[in-house]
Scaffold this active site. Structure first.
Site, PDB file in Angstrom:
ATOM      1  CB  ALA A  63       1.494   0.275  -0.920  1.00  0.00           C
ATOM      2  N   GLY A 103       2.904   5.365  -0.233  1.00  0.00           N
ATOM      3  CA  GLY A 103       2.217   5.410  -1.517  1.00  0.00           C
ATOM      4  C   GLY A 103       1.153   6.499  -1.574  1.00  0.00           C
ATOM      5  CD  GLU A 106       5.887   6.372  -3.129  1.00  0.00           C
ATOM      6  OE1 GLU A 106       5.149   5.552  -2.537  1.00  0.00           O
ATOM      7  OE2 GLU A 106       6.986   6.066  -3.605  1.00  0.00           O
ATOM      8  CD  GLU A 126       7.262   4.625   1.449  1.00  0.00           C
ATOM      9  OE1 GLU A 126       7.701   5.551   2.158  1.00  0.00           O
ATOM     10  OE2 GLU A 126       6.443   4.809   0.535  1.00  0.00           O
TER      11      GLU A 126
HETATM   12  N1  CAA Z   1      -1.569  -1.164   4.697  1.00  0.00           N
HETATM   13  C1  CAA Z   1      -2.386  -2.057   5.266  1.00  0.00           C
HETATM   14  N2  CAA Z   1      -2.985  -1.863   6.448  1.00  0.00           N
HETATM   15  C2  CAA Z   1      -2.745  -0.704   7.079  1.00  0.00           C
HETATM   16  C3  CAA Z   1      -1.896   0.272   6.552  1.00  0.00           C
HETATM   17  C4  CAA Z   1      -1.298   0.015   5.295  1.00  0.00           C
HETATM   18  N3  CAA Z   1      -0.510   0.905   4.699  1.00  0.00           N
HETATM   19  N4  CAA Z   1      -1.841   1.309   7.414  1.00  0.00           N
HETATM   20  C5  CAA Z   1      -2.631   0.987   8.444  1.00  0.00           C
HETATM   21  N5  CAA Z   1      -3.183  -0.228   8.242  1.00  0.00           N
HETATM   22  C6  CAA Z   1      -4.151  -0.918   9.091  1.00  0.00           C
HETATM   23  C7  CAA Z   1      -3.550  -1.302  10.437  1.00  0.00           C
HETATM   24  O1  CAA Z   1      -2.915  -2.561  10.363  1.00  0.00           O
HETATM   25  C8  CAA Z   1      -4.766  -1.316  11.316  1.00  0.00           C
HETATM   26  O2  CAA Z   1      -5.449  -2.534  11.066  1.00  0.00           O
HETATM   27  P1  CAA Z   1      -6.250  -3.229  12.271  1.00  0.00           P
HETATM   28  O3  CAA Z   1      -7.267  -2.235  12.734  1.00  0.00           O
HETATM   29  O4  CAA Z   1      -6.817  -4.438  11.625  1.00  0.00           O
HETATM   30  O5  CAA Z   1      -5.215  -3.528  13.313  1.00  0.00           O
HETATM   31  C9  CAA Z   1      -5.641  -0.205  10.743  1.00  0.00           C
HETATM   32  O6  CAA Z   1      -5.168   0.009   9.412  1.00  0.00           O
HETATM   33  C10 CAA Z   1      -5.539   1.092  11.493  1.00  0.00           C
HETATM   34  O7  CAA Z   1      -4.173   1.429  11.645  1.00  0.00           O
HETATM   35  P2  CAA Z   1      -3.621   2.040  12.998  1.00  0.00           P
HETATM   36  O8  CAA Z   1      -4.082   1.233  14.146  1.00  0.00           O
HETATM   37  O9  CAA Z   1      -2.154   2.203  12.816  1.00  0.00           O
HETATM   38  O10 CAA Z   1      -4.380   3.431  13.011  1.00  0.00           O
HETATM   39  P3  CAA Z   1      -3.887   4.848  13.516  1.00  0.00           P
HETATM   40  O11 CAA Z   1      -5.029   5.767  13.342  1.00  0.00           O
HETATM   41  O12 CAA Z   1      -3.231   4.734  14.850  1.00  0.00           O
HETATM   42  O13 CAA Z   1      -2.731   5.287  12.499  1.00  0.00           O
HETATM   43  C11 CAA Z   1      -1.715   5.623  10.344  1.00  0.00           C
HETATM   44  C12 CAA Z   1      -3.031   5.556  11.166  1.00  0.00           C
HETATM   45  C13 CAA Z   1      -0.889   6.834  10.824  1.00  0.00           C
HETATM   46  C14 CAA Z   1      -2.076   5.783   8.920  1.00  0.00           C
HETATM   47  C15 CAA Z   1      -0.907   4.341  10.597  1.00  0.00           C
HETATM   48  O14 CAA Z   1      -1.756   3.230  10.374  1.00  0.00           O
HETATM   49  C16 CAA Z   1       0.299   4.166   9.733  1.00  0.00           C
HETATM   50  O15 CAA Z   1       1.339   4.730  10.012  1.00  0.00           O
HETATM   51  N6  CAA Z   1       0.180   3.305   8.681  1.00  0.00           N
HETATM   52  C17 CAA Z   1       1.283   2.899   7.847  1.00  0.00           C
HETATM   53  C18 CAA Z   1       1.777   3.984   6.939  1.00  0.00           C
HETATM   54  C19 CAA Z   1       2.879   3.460   6.078  1.00  0.00           C
HETATM   55  O16 CAA Z   1       3.862   2.910   6.525  1.00  0.00           O
HETATM   56  N7  CAA Z   1       2.726   3.659   4.756  1.00  0.00           N
HETATM   57  C20 CAA Z   1       3.682   3.204   3.808  1.00  0.00           C
HETATM   58  C21 CAA Z   1       3.245   1.874   3.258  1.00  0.00           C
HETATM   59  S1  CAA Z   1       4.467   1.146   2.223  1.00  0.00           S
HETATM   60  C22 CAA Z   1       4.265   1.905   0.752  1.00  0.00           C
HETATM   61  O17 CAA Z   1       3.434   2.755   0.557  1.00  0.00           O
HETATM   62  C23 CAA Z   1       5.205   1.358  -0.274  1.00  0.00           C
HETATM   63  C24 CAA Z   1       5.405   2.104  -1.492  1.00  0.00           C
HETATM   64  O18 CAA Z   1       5.960   3.182  -1.527  1.00  0.00           O
HETATM   65  C25 CAA Z   1       5.065   1.449  -2.743  1.00  0.00           C
END
Ligand code: CAA
Length: 699
Positions: A63, A103, A106, A126
């Site tokens: 998400a 998400g 999911e 999460e």
């Molecule tokens: N939402 C919003 N922004 C996100 C994001 C997300 N889920 N994941 C990454 N971003 C953004 C980062 O903030 C970053 O933004 P900036 O360049 O402006 O700083 C950009 O995307 C790139 O991210 P990274 O620098 O982390 O890039 P990376 O290549 O090193 O890693 C990744 C990529 C492994 C996907 C890593 O970004 C990551 O782990 N993201 C989060 C994953 C996560 O926690 N997902 C669960 C979300 S909660 C959810 O989904 C709830 C639910 O069940 C309903």
């Protein structure tokens, strides 16, 4: 502008492609577009199956976390999109590359089949954001891979690779070649073989081996590894509901508990750190495209515990290291410690013997400065004494090649003075590692007055290569972390003089969430180390009570863990309270005329935190830290502050700066203004009703 979703027909297969850079996060527009694409798919009679695939570097990373502060969610919210995919009237196949996280996974579990490239990672992280997989993940994952494995995956938050995913039944196929082609071929195979559509919400959970003891096992693990965190217990409750209740009812449980997590201060803190940790590398006057220097060889000066720990980071990143000591005996001792550290990890099964051999191959030793003339980076990790550092840097200036970066691991000394012992202060930078240096993730990158931008940019790149969280700090005594830690320990010490036991202060700090109390930390680092630091600080407060207990213990040679006696006595590493320490504190208090008084737990924690936060405000104002989030990242990664607090400055923002300001004024009224003058920035923001975060964004 490109469409977020494209719908393309390839024969009887629809290719639904998401393109929402950088990580295809499921923001409102993407959810809406995907929902529309499923409508199109359902009504497209020529199409027999669909492949859901993503452009760019990854499948859906979850998400959009930045939407979590703007409730309510705009419809369609993610669980509805997942359900809509599952309800599609023809097979939908998720084709995964990069990461399918949160998400994203999911959505993939809403699809009827999943295939992935070998390098793909799949997970529900999460919990690391103080959340639970609230888009039906807690309900679908146990149905797909079993309750035990699902709990493990959701509670650790750690992604697994494609090989593990296929073994556990999370995916159906690994595509070795080109993903899109492979996924379309897989879709055709499904149609040809008439493999039945599997809708997870309609699937029964396998309840074999699902006992109360199983849930208890995870609760006990949470107590050990995630004590104090809010979300892990909620994840267990969701899975219990999945096992016990019909799907629609257990889904409601997930939804309610997800909202509870989302609205908790814990999740706010953890989400703040997620973004703060990604912002740290943005340095306003160092552009992203600044050219960096190549670092192919490193030398570490000093083969003590710190030097050895630092060396291990580079070896593990496959960068050759030369360790330099003044004599052969010290050098050999240092190399032996590194070898035995690695051997210990191999013995525990945490490292392959071949990796250890490879790292040891990359390590060389020397007692002659001339042997490091070709390295690209030198990190000095000698004793914390300016005279010694002066000699080292003068020597480095003579022997190192032009363009080599000369770094100091000093934790408190003036980097600009050190830099001026060379004729190339522009190449000098601070790289402050935290003990144990091979384990602690934090790296303070200290920018001297003359440090050039490319040296700073190189240090940030390097911090990522050696898997450290690098944060920029300016020059002052103790930089960011230690400068704020001193007032925190100062108050812990002063409260001992007022009659509070070390163990009670530590207990209150730990109950608030700190990994260790302040007194236990000083025993670990050494009372001698702390005494020498504050004694050597030229601007230390003119106050006989300042670090008085530490001084008394130092004089009694009660240095802490290393002498088995300090503020506690130690059996091995186990701390046992020692009534003698309270007596020592009381005697010192009598000499100073400090009255013993009753202090509540509430005051203990307020004094510890307010002292730290007030110093943090000064640090921000002086520009030593760029943003309040940088300070929070330092405390979450180097000082054992629990991630669910979001860091000291975030915590202050959360309880309100007016509250912090009022508390500090109350302490000033009682203890005088030597330590309790509110920082001007704190006063200003408290009066304006603003936060440190707001100030950091708009200054
Ligand atoms: N939402 C919003 N922004 C996100 C994001 C997300 N889920 N994941 C990454 N971003 C953004 C980062 O903030 C970053 O933004 P900036 O360049 O402006 O700083 C950009 O995307 C790139 O991210 P990274 O620098 O982390 O890039 P990376 O290549 O090193 O890693 C990744 C990529 C492994 C996907 C890593 O970004 C990551 O782990 N993201 C989060 C994953 C996560 O926690 N997902 C669960 C979300 S909660 C959810 O989904 C709830 C639910 O069940 C309903």
């Amino acid at each position: 502008m490109q469409n977020i979703i494209t719908y393309k027909k390839i024969g009887h297969i629809a290719l639904v492609t998401i393109n929402n850079p950088p990580v295809n996060a499921m923001d409102f527009k993407t959810r809406l577009a995907l929902s529309d694409a499923i409508d199109q798919l359902n009504s497209d009679n020529k199409i027999k199956a669909a492949v859901l695939i993503c452009e760019g570097r990854t499948f859906i990373a979850g998400a959009d976390i930045s939407e979590f502060d703007n409730l309510p969610f705009k419809d369609p919210w993610l669980p509805d999109v997942v359900q809509k995919i599952e309800d599609a009237n023809k097979p939908v196949i998720a084709a995964i590359h990069g990461s399918a996280l949160g998400g994203g996974l999911e959505i993939a579990m809403g699809c009827h089949f999943r295939c992935a490239v070998p390098s793909a990672k799949l997970g529900l992280p999460e919990v690391t954001l103080g959340l639970l997989p609230g888009a039906t993940g807690t309900q679908r994952l146990p149905r797909l891979i079993g309750v035990d494995k699902a709990l493990d995956m959701m509670l650790t938050g750690k992604p697994i690779n494609a090989k593990q995913a296929i073994e556990e039944g999370l995916i159906d196929k690994i595509i070795e070649d080109e993903l899109q082609e492979g996924a379309i071929a897989f879709a055709k195979e499904i149609l040809e073989k008439q493999i039945p559509i599997r809708r997870l919400s309609k699937t029964k959970i396998d309840k074999t081996n699902v006992t109360t003891e199983l849930f208890e096992k995870y609760r006990q693990r949470n107590n050990k590894t995630a004590c104090g965190f809010f979300a892990p217990e909620k994840i267990i409750q969701c899975v219990e509901a999945a096992v016990d209740l019909p799907y629609p009812e257990s889904l409601q449980v997930e939804d309610n508990l997800f909202m509870e997590c989302l609205n908790s201060d814990h999740s706010r803190g953890q989400r703040h750190l997620f973004f703060a940790e990604r912002e740290i590398a943005r340095i306003p006057d160092v552009p992203k495209d600044t050219a960096i220097r190549n670092i192919n060889r490193v030398a570490i000066i000093g083969a003590g515990t710190m030097g050895g720990g630092i060396a291990m980071n580079f070896l593990q990143a496959n960068i050759p290291v030369t360790l330099l000591e003044i004599d052969q005996e010290g050098l050999q001792r240092g190399i032996d410690i590194i070898r035995s550290n690695y051997a210990g990890q191999v013995k525990k099964g945490r490292m392959e013997q071949t990796h250890m051999d490879q790292y040891m191959e990359l390590l060389s030793g020397s007692t002659a400065f001339d042997n490091i003339s070709d390295v690209d980076l030198v990190i000095e990790a000698v004793f914390e004494n300016m005279e010694i550092k002066k000699e080292v840097f003068k020597k480095l200036d003579q022997v190192c090649k032009p363009g080599a970066i000369l770094a100091s691991n000093t934790s408190t000394l003036d980097l600009d003075v050190i830099a001026n012992y060379t004729k190339r202060p522009e190449d000098v930078i601070g790289l402050h590692f935290f003990a144990p240096a091979n384990i602690m993730p934090l790296l303070e990158i200290v920018r001297g007055k003359k440090t050039t931008k490319d040296v700073i940019a190189t240090a940030f790149k390097l911090s990522r290569s050696i898997r450290k969280v690098g944060v920029l700090a300016g020059v002052c005594f103790g930089f960011i972390g230690n400068r704020m830690f001193l007032p925190y320990v100062r108050e812990a010490e002063l409260m001992m003089l007022e009659g509070v036991s070390a163990e009670r202060i530590d207990r209150v700090a730990c109950n608030w969430g700190m990994a260790m109390g302040p007194h236990a930390v000083t025993d670990l680092s050494g009372q001698d180390v702390f005494f020498k630091i504050v004694d050597g600080w030229k601007d230390h407060p003119d106050d006989p009570a300042f670090f008085r207990v530490c001084k008394a213990l130092f004089e009694l040679e009660r240095y802490g863990q290393k002498t088995s006696k300090g503020k506690y006595i130690y059996e091995g590493r186990k701390a046992i309270s020692d009534p003698k320490v309270a007596n020592i504190a009381q005697q010192e208090a009598e000499k100073l005329g400090i009255e013993q008084r009753e202090i509540s737990d509430d005051e203990i924690i307020k004094r510890l935190l307010c002292a730290m936060i007030n110093e943090g405000a000064l640090i921000l104002e002086e520009g030593i830290a760029i943003r309040s989030g940088d300070i929070d990242v330092i405390y979450a990664n180097g000082y054992g502050l629990p991630r669910y607090r979001g860091g000291p400055m975030f915590y202050a923002d959360l309880i309100g700066l007016k509250q912090v300001y009022d508390d500090i004024n109350e302490f000033r009224d009682r203890y005088g203004n030597r330590y309790w003058t509110p920082a001007p920035l704190l006063e200003q923001l408290a009066k304006q009703g603003k936060t440190f975060s707001e100030w950091s964004q708009h200054k």
